[in-house]
Scaffold this motif. Structure first.
Motif, PDB file in Angstrom:
ATOM      1  N   GLU A  39       0.860  -1.182   0.000  1.00  0.00           N
ATOM      2  CA  GLU A  39       0.000   0.000   0.000  1.00  0.00           C
ATOM      3  C   GLU A  39       0.904   1.242   0.000  1.00  0.00           C
ATOM      4  OE1 GLU A  39      -3.223   0.300  -0.100  1.00  0.00           O
ATOM      5  OE2 GLU A  39      -4.029  -1.664   0.424  1.00  0.00           O
ATOM      6  N   PRO A  40       1.005   1.957  -1.119  1.00  0.00           N
ATOM      7  CA  PRO A  40       1.874   3.145  -1.142  1.00  0.00           C
ATOM      8  C   PRO A  40       1.303   4.269  -0.293  1.00  0.00           C
ATOM      9  CG  PRO A  40       0.644   2.950  -3.201  1.00  0.00           C
ATOM     10  CD  PRO A  40       0.364   1.693  -2.421  1.00  0.00           C
ATOM     11  N   PHE A  41       2.203   5.046   0.309  1.00  0.00           N
ATOM     12  CA  PHE A  41       1.792   6.237   1.038  1.00  0.00           C
ATOM     13  C   PHE A  41       1.684   7.411   0.067  1.00  0.00           C
ATOM     14  CE2 PHE A  41       4.108   4.786   5.145  1.00  0.00           C
ATOM     15  CZ  PHE A  41       3.039   3.975   5.478  1.00  0.00           C
ATOM     16  N   PRO A  42       0.747   8.321   0.307  1.00  0.00           N
ATOM     17  CA  PRO A  42       0.740   9.558  -0.471  1.00  0.00           C
ATOM     18  C   PRO A  42       2.061  10.295  -0.268  1.00  0.00           C
ATOM     19  CG  PRO A  42      -1.245   9.372   0.882  1.00  0.00           C
ATOM     20  CD  PRO A  42      -0.319   8.287   1.325  1.00  0.00           C
ATOM     21  N   ARG A  43       2.475  11.025  -1.262  1.00  0.00           N
ATOM     22  CA  ARG A  43       3.751  11.744  -1.177  1.00  0.00           C
ATOM     23  C   ARG A  43       3.786  12.672   0.028  1.00  0.00           C
ATOM     24  NH1 ARG A  43       6.163  14.121  -6.557  1.00  0.00           N
ATOM     25  NH2 ARG A  43       6.187  11.864  -6.866  1.00  0.00           N
ATOM     26  N   GLU A  44       2.652  13.299   0.323  1.00  0.00           N
ATOM     27  CA  GLU A  44       2.616  14.240   1.450  1.00  0.00           C
ATOM     28  C   GLU A  44       2.905  13.535   2.768  1.00  0.00           C
ATOM     29  OE1 GLU A  44       0.523  15.972   4.930  1.00  0.00           O
ATOM     30  OE2 GLU A  44      -0.190  14.250   3.748  1.00  0.00           O
ATOM     31  N   LEU A  45       2.410  12.300   2.930  1.00  0.00           N
ATOM     32  CA  LEU A  45       2.671  11.549   4.152  1.00  0.00           C
ATOM     33  C   LEU A  45       4.137  11.133   4.225  1.00  0.00           C
ATOM     34  CD1 LEU A  45       1.822  10.134   6.733  1.00  0.00           C
ATOM     35  CD2 LEU A  45       0.984   8.211   5.350  1.00  0.00           C
ATOM     36  N   GLN A  46       4.685  10.686   3.111  1.00  0.00           N
ATOM     37  CA  GLN A  46       6.102  10.333   3.083  1.00  0.00           C
ATOM     38  C   GLN A  46       6.973  11.533   3.464  1.00  0.00           C
ATOM     39  OE1 GLN A  46       7.962   9.680  -0.741  1.00  0.00           O
ATOM     40  NE2 GLN A  46       9.280   8.055   0.068  1.00  0.00           N
ATOM     41  N   GLU A  47       6.629  12.687   2.927  1.00  0.00           N
ATOM     42  CA  GLU A  47       7.396  13.897   3.235  1.00  0.00           C
ATOM     43  C   GLU A  47       7.303  14.235   4.723  1.00  0.00           C
ATOM     44  OE1 GLU A  47       9.082  15.978   1.060  1.00  0.00           O
ATOM     45  OE2 GLU A  47       8.709  14.772  -0.732  1.00  0.00           O
ATOM     46  N   ARG A  48       6.130  14.053   5.310  1.00  0.00           N
ATOM     47  CA  ARG A  48       5.976  14.335   6.747  1.00  0.00           C
ATOM     48  C   ARG A  48       6.836  13.398   7.592  1.00  0.00           C
ATOM     49  NH1 ARG A  48      -0.314  14.593   8.237  1.00  0.00           N
ATOM     50  NH2 ARG A  48       0.589  14.916  10.329  1.00  0.00           N
ATOM     51  N   ILE A  49       6.862  12.116   7.215  1.00  0.00           N
ATOM     52  CA  ILE A  49       7.670  11.153   7.968  1.00  0.00           C
ATOM     53  C   ILE A  49       9.145  11.512   7.879  1.00  0.00           C
ATOM     54  CG2 ILE A  49       8.408   8.737   8.083  1.00  0.00           C
ATOM     55  CD1 ILE A  49       5.577   8.054   6.922  1.00  0.00           C
ATOM     56  N   HIS A  50       9.617  11.812   6.666  1.00  0.00           N
ATOM     57  CA  HIS A  50      11.025  12.153   6.494  1.00  0.00           C
ATOM     58  C   HIS A  50      11.379  13.449   7.218  1.00  0.00           C
ATOM     59  CE1 HIS A  50      12.539   8.993   3.963  1.00  0.00           C
ATOM     60  NE2 HIS A  50      11.584   9.149   3.067  1.00  0.00           N
ATOM     61  N   ALA A  51      10.480  14.409   7.190  1.00  0.00           N
ATOM     62  CA  ALA A  51      10.754  15.673   7.878  1.00  0.00           C
ATOM     63  C   ALA A  51      10.872  15.460   9.378  1.00  0.00           C
ATOM     64  CB  ALA A  51       9.656  16.685   7.562  1.00  0.00           C
ATOM     65  N   LEU A  52       9.999  14.619   9.937  1.00  0.00           N
ATOM     66  CA  LEU A  52      10.085  14.324  11.365  1.00  0.00           C
ATOM     67  C   LEU A  52      11.385  13.597  11.690  1.00  0.00           C
ATOM     68  CD1 LEU A  52       8.772  14.183  14.208  1.00  0.00           C
ATOM     69  CD2 LEU A  52       7.727  12.015  13.491  1.00  0.00           C
ATOM     70  N   ALA A  53      11.706  12.576  10.904  1.00  0.00           N
ATOM     71  CA  ALA A  53      12.903  11.785  11.176  1.00  0.00           C
ATOM     72  C   ALA A  53      14.176  12.600  11.001  1.00  0.00           C
ATOM     73  CB  ALA A  53      12.931  10.563  10.260  1.00  0.00           C
ATOM     74  N   ALA A  54      14.145  13.562  10.082  1.00  0.00           N
ATOM     75  CA  ALA A  54      15.326  14.384   9.827  1.00  0.00           C
ATOM     76  C   ALA A  54      15.426  15.583  10.763  1.00  0.00           C
ATOM     77  CB  ALA A  54      15.322  14.859   8.369  1.00  0.00           C
ATOM     78  N   GLY A  55      14.439  15.770  11.634  1.00  0.00           N
ATOM     79  CA  GLY A  55      14.462  16.899  12.555  1.00  0.00           C
ATOM     80  C   GLY A  55      14.222  18.235  11.884  1.00  0.00           C
ATOM     81  N   ARG A  56      13.458  18.231  10.815  1.00  0.00           N
ATOM     82  CA  ARG A  56      13.222  19.463  10.062  1.00  0.00           C
ATOM     83  C   ARG A  56      11.877  20.083  10.411  1.00  0.00           C
ATOM     84  NH1 ARG A  56      15.697  18.204   4.028  1.00  0.00           N
ATOM     85  NH2 ARG A  56      17.815  17.773   4.748  1.00  0.00           N
ATOM     86  N   LEU A  57      11.613  20.174  11.692  1.00  0.00           N
ATOM     87  CA  LEU A  57      10.393  20.791  12.176  1.00  0.00           C
ATOM     88  C   LEU A  57      10.748  21.816  13.242  1.00  0.00           C
ATOM     89  CD1 LEU A  57       8.138  17.628  12.666  1.00  0.00           C
ATOM     90  CD2 LEU A  57       7.976  19.273  10.805  1.00  0.00           C
ATOM     91  N   ALA A  58       9.916  22.818  13.370  1.00  0.00           N
ATOM     92  CA  ALA A  58      10.109  23.774  14.460  1.00  0.00           C
ATOM     93  C   ALA A  58      10.016  23.045  15.791  1.00  0.00           C
ATOM     94  CB  ALA A  58       9.057  24.878  14.372  1.00  0.00           C
ATOM     95  N   ALA A  59      10.810  23.476  16.756  1.00  0.00           N
ATOM     96  CA  ALA A  59      10.883  22.777  18.040  1.00  0.00           C
ATOM     97  C   ALA A  59       9.504  22.583  18.671  1.00  0.00           C
ATOM     98  CB  ALA A  59      11.802  23.537  18.990  1.00  0.00           C
ATOM     99  N   GLY A  60       8.653  23.568  18.565  1.00  0.00           N
ATOM    100  CA  GLY A  60       7.341  23.482  19.190  1.00  0.00           C
ATOM    101  C   GLY A  60       6.376  22.559  18.473  1.00  0.00           C
ATOM    102  N   ALA A  61       6.736  22.148  17.248  1.00  0.00           N
ATOM    103  CA  ALA A  61       5.821  21.317  16.457  1.00  0.00           C
ATOM    104  C   ALA A  61       6.167  19.840  16.511  1.00  0.00           C
ATOM    105  CB  ALA A  61       5.832  21.789  15.000  1.00  0.00           C
ATOM    106  N   VAL A  62       7.334  19.489  17.053  1.00  0.00           N
ATOM    107  CA  VAL A  62       7.823  18.115  16.954  1.00  0.00           C
ATOM    108  C   VAL A  62       6.911  17.129  17.672  1.00  0.00           C
ATOM    109  CG1 VAL A  62       9.684  16.545  17.593  1.00  0.00           C
ATOM    110  CG2 VAL A  62      10.219  18.774  16.619  1.00  0.00           C
ATOM    111  N   LEU A  63       6.577  17.377  18.921  1.00  0.00           N
ATOM    112  CA  LEU A  63       5.786  16.408  19.681  1.00  0.00           C
ATOM    113  C   LEU A  63       4.383  16.270  19.122  1.00  0.00           C
ATOM    114  CD1 LEU A  63       6.917  17.063  23.363  1.00  0.00           C
ATOM    115  CD2 LEU A  63       7.563  15.193  21.837  1.00  0.00           C
ATOM    116  N   ARG A  64       3.793  17.385  18.684  1.00  0.00           N
ATOM    117  CA  ARG A  64       2.458  17.305  18.099  1.00  0.00           C
ATOM    118  C   ARG A  64       2.474  16.457  16.828  1.00  0.00           C
ATOM    119  NH1 ARG A  64      -2.431  20.032  18.054  1.00  0.00           N
ATOM    120  NH2 ARG A  64      -3.494  20.085  16.045  1.00  0.00           N
TER     121      ARG A  64
END
Length: 386
Positions: A39-64
């Motif tokens: 089951e492929p993930f939508p590109r937007e979901l893949q991008e969100r996962i990679h952004a979280l794993a790469a630490g490319r989120l504002a500090a206040g947004a990480v836990l949410r």
């Protein structure tokens, strides 16, 4: 026993689901793959996962975002399991368990820490099926690296009495399982080699501005020419020289590293396809060196699985690096569909967790003892197996 295995790897491009029938006791053969689907993930979901794993989120947004993806991915995993059961013509109520690897967003064995998301309680609640998850933390707690875990299945399904084999998984990260002739589980050696698709995917994504997510059919690598100087630099890597057990991930070979290489390459006016060809050669040579240095030499047969096994440029590079003495082919040639290997592996691990039987190879992960990995979220009307 009927167990659905779910696997979403470091590429974060989708979830694989395999329904396998296993013996009701601790035996691993015979087994039967009843159904498999990706089951492929939508590109937007893949991008969100990679952004979280790469630490490319504002500090206040990480836990949410971590909490949101934990639930969203679990819903996706539950849907994949239900769709697979429908496809197989098997009622969810007849499934004994779902075994979910989850989506790795952090893996730090040096800290004895790992994090896979995709809440098993959500999966169990949506499907009504007992769900086993969080396999890696127990191995780390027992002194291991938390990886690689699939070698337990490689040994169970692919070891051969008359032939030395290496099983090579080519996901985001390349990992090998050396299966000596004879099938002795205490002689199995397994470890992460280094990058497989992760760096190539990062480069292709960046150079195409997101239009491409992989080097499909190895087209870029085949157009390019490997650069000997960069290849030598990449191979001069402490991780590659380190003796197993060892494991790695996107933290070392991920988006940031791929994009940094591309920026350096582009600044020198070099063609992107030459960089892709060099990264493919890096993977193949790293695998060949790993076999030579840590697996007792080149095997009689190398069986490849994962996305990279569908890339003819990668398979040709492996044949060139290993030489004529090693037959290189997909695991399909040995009766196990390459795309299904990792999902099948977690299906077996989930079966063993229900039985209370060890489901990893401590010699491969470095754990101090054989343990039962996985935490269990009971389904509705869950039966007791032990």
């Amino acid at each position: 026993m009927l167990v659905i295995g779910l696997m979403s790897g470091t590429s974060a491009d989708g979830v694989d689901a395999a329904l396998v029938e296993w013996p009701d006791d601790a035996a691993t053969r015979p087994f039967r793959l009843l159904a498999f689907r990706g089951e492929p993930f939508p590109r937007e979901l893949q991008e969100r996962i990679h952004a979280l794993a790469a630490g490319r989120l504002a500090a206040g947004a990480v836990l949410r975002e971590l909490a949101a993806l934990d639930v969203l991915l679990a819903e996706r995993f539950a849907d994949a399991a239900a769709a697979l059961a429908r496809e197989a013509g098997v009622a969810l109520g007849a499934i004994d368990a779902i075994a979910s690897h989850g989506q790795t967003v952090a893996h730090h064995p040096e800290l004895r820490a790992t994090l896979q998301i995709g809440d098993p309680s959500v999966i169990a609640e949506r499907t009504g099926v007992t769900t086993v998850a969080d396999f890696r933390p127990r191995d780390l707690a027992a002194g291991g690296e938390g990886a690689p875990l699939a070698p337990f299945f490689h040994w169970a399904a692919l070891a051969d009495a008359a032939e030395s084999r290496v099983v090579l998984n080519l996901g985001g990260i390349a990992n090998v399982t050396a299966l000596p002739k004879g099938g002795d589980p205490d002689a199995v050696v397994a470890f992460d080699v280094g990058p497989a698709n992760a760096l190539v995917d990062a480069v292709v994504r960046a150079v195409s501005n997101g239009a491409e997510r992989m080097d499909r059919d190895g087209a870029r690598a085949r157009r390019g020419r490997a650069d000997a100087a960069l290849l030598a630099r990449l191979l001069d890597d402490e991780f590659l020289r380190r003796a197993p057990p060892k494991s790695t991930g996107r933290e070392r070979y991920g988006w940031a590293e791929g994009e940094a290489l591309l920026a350096e390459w582009s600044a020198a006016g070099r063609a992107p396809d030459d960089l892709v060809a060099t990264l493919v050669a890096f993977t193949a040579e790293a695998v060949a060196r790993a076999c030579r240095d840590f697996c007792g030499g080149a095997p009689q047969r190398l069986l490849a699985c994962g996305g990279g096994a569908r890339n003819p440029a990668v398979m040709d590079a492996l044949r060139a690096a290993l030489g004529a003495a090693t037959r290189v082919e997909p695991t399909d040639a040995a009766g196990v569909p390459g795309d299904a290997v990792e999902a099948m592996a977690f299906s077996l691990m989930g079966r063993n967790a229900l039985l209370g039987v060890p489901n990893h190879l401590p010699r491969c992960t470095g754990a101090g003892r054989a343990a039962v990995l996985g935490e269990i979220a009971p389904g509705r009307g869950a039966r007791r197996w032990r």
